[in-house]
Design an enzyme around this catalytic site. Sequence first.
Site, PDB file in Angstrom:
ATOM      1  CG  ASP A   1      -8.408-167.910 -83.967  1.00 25.72           C
ATOM      2  OD1 ASP A   1      -7.571-168.582 -83.344  1.00 25.72           O
ATOM      3  OD2 ASP A   1      -8.228-166.716 -84.302  1.00 25.72           O
ATOM      4  CE  LYS A   2     -17.296-172.140 -81.121  1.00 30.67           C
ATOM      5  NZ  LYS A   2     -17.953-171.926 -79.803  1.00 30.67           N
TER       6      LYS A   2
END
Length: 318
Positions: free
Chosen positions: A138-139
Amino acid sequence: MPRQISLSQQVSEDSAGSRLDQAAVELFPDFSRGRLQQWIKLGELTVDGRRAKPSARVSGGETLSIEAMMVSEGEVEAQDIPLDIIFADAHLVVVNKPVGLVVHPAAGNWQGTLQNALLNYDAELDTLPRSGIVHRLDKDTSGVMVVARSLKAHASLVNQLQTRSMSRVYEAVVKGEIPAAGTISASIERNPRDRKKMAVRQGGKTAISHYRLIQRLPGTSHVEVSLESGRTHQIRVHMTHIGYPIVGDTLYGRGPIKQKGLPASAIEAINGFPRQALHARTLRLIHPESEELCEFHAPLADDMRELIATLKQSMSDG
């Protein structure tokens, strides 16, 4: 230079009745639907060795085979973005992904991604599916990722992910006093009420996480988590499911901590942490060329290390 690609996968019985191009997307998720449709039309993606139309329906059990030349799609541009390289050779590049870096270009993030950075690092990655990226973080999750630099490596890494022979270990700081160790086996699928979220649901895809307590901290627990599967947001969903959401997780968390008796500095550190406190620490895989077991590590991200130090200090501050 264009590269030859040869892949085969069997259509599952669950896909019976689906369009051929839809079934192909499920079996070969590293390629765009447009590219797969083009290969079908050119006869480079066949069904049991025979040509078919993208709209043809599959029955389940068929073998889809790709014999095609990979050429650059030119969809993603190279950008000079610094990379923290842990390891690199002719087949693999292992990176330590920082917080805030998106892995793939998508709506709202067409540039400034890990994929843009990788194409600047090695232009030949443009002929590999998703520039060699076989898994994602995830970012706002930091840590170790592996990228393929050859078709042989790509096929090997995808197979290791599918057979679960590639293992990943994470560290997280979660809210509450979690038991010393445990296993979470809870199926995950897209949340029908919020498409940005995943949810534990019967009938979803199998997801298994193992956790172990590293240390107890004020109002929180520092844990190690290993995965048997790799579902989207798996650790975040599982931890919330058992009642110990990850600190800083605004998507799956449960609001500010208000525990009585906690030092003010601990409450401030927990509630003020700006992202999910999750870090991919260790990655183990079989090298696609040497077939040796490799293990790569990414040191705990600075902000998580500071969070843990602040929580420890708050115990003595009282």
